[in-house]
Scaffold this motif. Sequence first.
Motif, PDB file in Angstrom:
ATOM      1  N   VAL A 282       0.957  -1.605  -0.172  1.00 43.78           N
ATOM      2  CA  VAL A 282       0.087   0.020   0.182  1.00 43.78           C
ATOM      3  C   VAL A 282       0.906   0.997   0.097  1.00 43.78           C
ATOM      4  CG1 VAL A 282      -2.034   1.362   1.627  1.00 43.78           C
ATOM      5  CG2 VAL A 282      -1.371  -0.964   0.997  1.00 43.78           C
ATOM      6  N   ILE A 283       2.193   1.418   0.082  1.00 41.40           N
ATOM      7  CA  ILE A 283       2.612   2.359   0.245  1.00 41.40           C
ATOM      8  C   ILE A 283       4.472   2.225  -0.983  1.00 41.40           C
ATOM      9  CG2 ILE A 283       5.008   3.267   2.022  1.00 41.40           C
ATOM     10  CD1 ILE A 283       3.710   1.815   4.175  1.00 41.40           C
ATOM     11  N   THR A 284       3.681   3.805  -1.280  1.00 38.11           N
ATOM     12  CA  THR A 284       4.900   4.071  -2.802  1.00 38.11           C
ATOM     13  C   THR A 284       5.104   5.009  -3.151  1.00 38.11           C
ATOM     14  OG1 THR A 284       1.941   4.633  -3.472  1.00 38.11           O
ATOM     15  CG2 THR A 284       2.466   2.125  -4.098  1.00 38.11           C
ATOM     16  N   GLY A 285       5.417   5.626  -2.226  1.00 38.60           N
ATOM     17  CA  GLY A 285       6.119   6.561  -2.278  1.00 38.60           C
ATOM     18  C   GLY A 285       6.350   7.251  -1.070  1.00 38.60           C
ATOM     19  N   ARG A 286       7.881   7.214  -1.177  1.00 42.14           N
ATOM     20  CA  ARG A 286       8.865   7.935  -0.167  1.00 42.14           C
ATOM     21  C   ARG A 286       9.778   8.921  -0.495  1.00 42.14           C
ATOM     22  NH1 ARG A 286       8.244   3.090  -0.693  1.00 42.14           N
ATOM     23  NH2 ARG A 286       7.824   1.567   1.457  1.00 42.14           N
ATOM     24  N   TYR A 287       9.349  10.245   0.322  1.00 45.64           N
ATOM     25  CA  TYR A 287       9.906  11.336   0.322  1.00 45.64           C
ATOM     26  C   TYR A 287      10.548  12.116   1.471  1.00 45.64           C
ATOM     27  CZ  TYR A 287       7.199  11.258  -4.025  1.00 45.64           C
ATOM     28  OH  TYR A 287       6.633  10.755  -5.209  1.00 45.64           O
ATOM     29  N   ASP A 288      12.254  12.356   0.974  1.00 44.73           N
ATOM     30  CA  ASP A 288      12.111  13.541   1.709  1.00 44.73           C
ATOM     31  C   ASP A 288      11.670  14.491   2.630  1.00 44.73           C
ATOM     32  OD1 ASP A 288      14.131  16.390   3.137  1.00 44.73           O
ATOM     33  OD2 ASP A 288      14.719  14.144   4.003  1.00 44.73           O
ATOM     34  N   HIS A 289      11.168  15.127   4.059  1.00 49.67           N
ATOM     35  CA  HIS A 289      10.568  16.055   3.765  1.00 49.67           C
ATOM     36  C   HIS A 289      10.463  17.464   3.156  1.00 49.67           C
ATOM     37  CE1 HIS A 289      13.255  17.503   6.689  1.00 49.67           C
ATOM     38  NE2 HIS A 289      12.776  18.405   6.802  1.00 49.67           N
ATOM     39  N   ARG A 290      11.781  17.578   2.431  1.00 46.35           N
ATOM     40  CA  ARG A 290      12.329  18.470   1.848  1.00 46.35           C
ATOM     41  C   ARG A 290      11.085  18.697   0.280  1.00 46.35           C
ATOM     42  NH1 ARG A 290      18.168  18.511   4.313  1.00 46.35           N
ATOM     43  NH2 ARG A 290      17.718  16.533   4.232  1.00 46.35           N
ATOM     44  N   ASP A 291      11.579  17.636   0.567  1.00 47.56           N
ATOM     45  CA  ASP A 291      10.581  17.070  -1.654  1.00 47.56           C
ATOM     46  C   ASP A 291       8.829  16.911  -1.019  1.00 47.56           C
ATOM     47  OD1 ASP A 291      13.900  17.258  -2.260  1.00 47.56           O
ATOM     48  OD2 ASP A 291      13.438  14.838  -1.561  1.00 47.56           O
ATOM     49  N   HIS A 292       9.004  17.927   0.226  1.00 46.42           N
ATOM     50  CA  HIS A 292       7.197  17.565   0.286  1.00 46.42           C
ATOM     51  C   HIS A 292       6.312  17.971  -1.245  1.00 46.42           C
ATOM     52  CE1 HIS A 292       7.110  22.334   0.413  1.00 46.42           C
ATOM     53  NE2 HIS A 292       8.034  21.956   0.895  1.00 46.42           N
ATOM     54  N   GLU A 293       7.000  19.196  -1.752  1.00 44.68           N
ATOM     55  CA  GLU A 293       6.711  19.527  -3.151  1.00 44.68           C
ATOM     56  C   GLU A 293       5.907  18.189  -4.769  1.00 44.68           C
ATOM     57  OE1 GLU A 293       4.723  22.149  -4.235  1.00 44.68           O
ATOM     58  OE2 GLU A 293       5.461  22.851  -2.604  1.00 44.68           O
ATOM     59  N   ALA A 294       6.729  17.457  -4.276  1.00 41.31           N
ATOM     60  CA  ALA A 294       7.165  16.251  -5.508  1.00 41.31           C
ATOM     61  C   ALA A 294       6.468  15.019  -4.925  1.00 41.31           C
ATOM     62  CB  ALA A 294       8.073  15.341  -5.527  1.00 41.31           C
ATOM     63  N   ALA A 295       6.283  14.673  -3.240  1.00 39.30           N
ATOM     64  CA  ALA A 295       5.399  14.147  -2.371  1.00 39.30           C
ATOM     65  C   ALA A 295       3.749  14.407  -2.595  1.00 39.30           C
ATOM     66  CB  ALA A 295       5.816  13.607  -0.709  1.00 39.30           C
ATOM     67  N   PHE A 296       3.108  15.845  -1.980  1.00 38.54           N
ATOM     68  CA  PHE A 296       2.342  16.086  -2.645  1.00 38.54           C
ATOM     69  C   PHE A 296       1.656  16.233  -3.376  1.00 38.54           C
ATOM     70  CE2 PHE A 296       2.404  17.196   1.605  1.00 38.54           C
ATOM     71  CZ  PHE A 296       1.162  17.635   2.204  1.00 38.54           C
ATOM     72  N   ALA A 297       2.625  15.939  -5.169  1.00 36.72           N
ATOM     73  CA  ALA A 297       2.108  15.737  -6.062  1.00 36.72           C
ATOM     74  C   ALA A 297       1.358  14.092  -6.614  1.00 36.72           C
ATOM     75  CB  ALA A 297       2.996  16.213  -7.128  1.00 36.72           C
TER      76      ALA A 297
END
Length: 342
Positions: free
Chosen positions: A311-326
Amino acid sequence: MKALVKEKAEPGLWLRDVPEPAVGAGDVLIKVARTGICGTDLHIRAWDGWASRSITAPLVVGHEFVGEVVELGAGVTDVAIGDRVSGEGHLVCGKCRNCLAGRRHLCRATVGLGVGRDGAFAEYVALPASNVWVHRVPVDLDVAAIFDPFGNAVHTALSFPLVGEDVLVTGAGPIGLMAAAVARHAGARNVVVTDVSEERLDLARKIGASLALNVSERQIVDGQRELGLREGFDVGLEMSGRPEALRDMIANMTHGGKIAMLGLPAEEFPVDWVRIVTSMITLKGIYGREMFETWYAMSVLLEGGLDLAPVITGRYDHRDHEAAFADAASGRGGKVILDWTS
């Protein structure tokens, strides 16, 4: 500390330096390790109608998290420094009829973490110790970060007996996927998941769905025939909030069928009440988690081998939040995690 802040009443979130939260009597301070992005966070970022009515800026957002306790407020005895914890994001009054009766999930004065008060998209979050869930057995950090939505799935899926039943899950978003996994793990005979995203339907197959059905191409009744179901589904889990999904679910339930509804519709819509009445169908609304019976069930399910990794398909550093939210807003994947340890 760094935190993701709804700084202004307009679309967007901003990574800012903000003061660490104060720790009052009965509170704990938690150093956040991972957070999960929720649909609520997407609404706040987009600044849609709900968000503009519900959020007062500035606000630190986020409510799905795992971290380590680093400070205890006065009077805290059941939580220790160093404990790995997640948090129940619904803060209740403790004084109303339902709270006093032990039905805290029904408190009318509930305040949401990251909605009505500063939340967990930050290096530190403060929370009443009574809202903390201590992980007493080892659990993967990414999975622990999504205990809040996992609880929504468990609360919904376990609303009705599942052993030997045929279950229909409408909506293959992250919570729908987790609910389908729970239903399969809990002994359902068949678990059918519907959506219009082939990427998410592929995830449904990975978590063990008997059939993942693209309802833009096929009808639910086709799935019934494929599985040899003669009388319809016994249990429905409506996770999409889509009017057509609930209507199709009602049309494909067996007499005496039971439906648990977690999906939030954008507006009111009609349903076939004649079918509901004459087929004696039960509808149950679900919001949040039962405190803390659902949390206990979550931990036990994981101990028993339930696997949420697909179920977990995306992992990002918090500084990359724009990409994570997209990624989270794309509607193509599962849960997206932000790492706050770097």
